[in-house]
Scaffold this active site. Structure first.
Site, short mmCIF file in Angstrom:
data_model
loop_
_atom_site.label_atom_id
_atom_site.label_comp_id
_atom_site.label_asym_id
_atom_site.label_seq_id
_atom_site.Cartn_x
_atom_site.Cartn_y
_atom_site.Cartn_z
NE ARG A 12 48.73 41.19 63.91
CZ ARG A 12 49.96 40.81 63.55
NH1 ARG A 12 50.86 40.50 64.45
NH2 ARG A 12 50.29 40.77 62.26
CG ASP A 61 47.99 41.63 71.45
OD1 ASP A 61 48.34 41.18 70.34
OD2 ASP A 61 48.27 42.78 71.84
CE1 TYR A 89 40.26 45.82 69.73
CE2 TYR A 89 40.32 47.62 68.16
CZ TYR A 89 40.63 46.33 68.51
OH TYR A 89 41.32 45.53 67.62
NE ARG A 134 46.85 45.11 76.54
CZ ARG A 134 47.74 44.11 76.45
NH1 ARG A 134 47.85 43.43 75.32
NH2 ARG A 134 48.51 43.81 77.46
#
Length: 250
Positions: A49, A51, A109, A194
């Site tokens: 998933r 965000d 990422y 993050r």
């Protein structure tokens, strides 16, 4: 038959990947396009998933259908049907038990930071106006490779069974105007990238030090880690699978 679909999206207009009530999501839009063109109710299962506001250069999902005779034509039709912020790159046949989420062995990422105000990066990168000690941030990234428990970077109240992850690489690089943090692991916790980026930025801003970083990780306490950086600078860039899940022609 089961297929993997490889696609990209710019997440600014979406409440993340995963379908949810009363919200516009990438899954909802892509499932709608596939269902319309295949003339069948098609459900997608994603590799993970993302965000609200997060982007993906490569996301993978799987779906089942009777069989696709002309995959290239389907890709062409999907890209004509989909909005401009979602693009299908590839569709390929996989084993019938292949799973886009559980069979993934590695994910990568990137997080983009700009240190000069630039309106063209408004929804694409996090602007940090204060000077950064990038060398210290690089040293902090290398400390992550020595750790295995990342509970301090996980979103609270998650239903995961373990906070253990294997980080295979973590590095900072300059690319023109951008300062890019790239991290690869076998799995990631919710909000982990993050939170890590925000904690490393605290090093660069002089708000923390390397000893404190190690203490934060050992504490397993999310409140001691740095603030999560904005979603707009985060990109899922690669999802890797074992070769034996693919079905080759002939």
């Amino acid at each position: 038959m089961r297929y993997f679909i490889d696609f990209s999206y710019f997440g600014a207009s979406y409440h993340g990947w995963q379908r949810q009530p009363n919200a516009n999501t990438v899954q909802q839009v892509l499932e709608g396009a596939l269902s319309t063109l295949l003339q069948d109710n098609t459900t997608l299962v994603g590799a993970g998933r993302t965000d609200t506001g997060v982007h993906a250069m490569q996301m993978i999902a799987h779906f089942d259908c009777v069989g696709l005779e002309n995959i290239e034509h389907l890709i062409y039709r999907l890209n004509a049907f989909l909005p401009n912020d979602i693009a299908v790159n590839k569709i390929f046949r996989v084993r019938d038990d292949a799973h886009a989420r559980f069979d993934a062995v590695q994910r990568t990422y990137m997080y983009w930071i700009v240190r000069k105000k630039n309106p063209f990066y408004r929804d694409r990168a996090h602007y940090v106006k204060h000077p950064l000690d990038v060398e210290l941030m690089k040293q902090g990234a290398s400390i992550l490779l020595e750790q295995t428990d990342f509970e301090c970077f996980s979103k609270s109240n998650t239903d995961v069974k373990t906070y253990r992850c294997t980080i295979k690489s973590a590095k900072w690089e300059c690319d023109g105007e951008k300062l890019i943090f790239e991290i690869t692991a076998d799995r990631f916790l919710r909000n982990m990238v993050r939170a890590i980026t925000g904690t490393l930025l605290d090093l660069g801003l002089g708000k923390s030090n390397l000893d404190n970083l190690e203490a934060i990780i050992k504490s397993k306490d999310r409140s001691r880690a740095g603030a999560s950086v904005p979603a707009k600078g985060l990109y899922l860039t690669k999802v890797l699978y074992p070769r034996n899940i693919y079905v080759t022609k002939g």
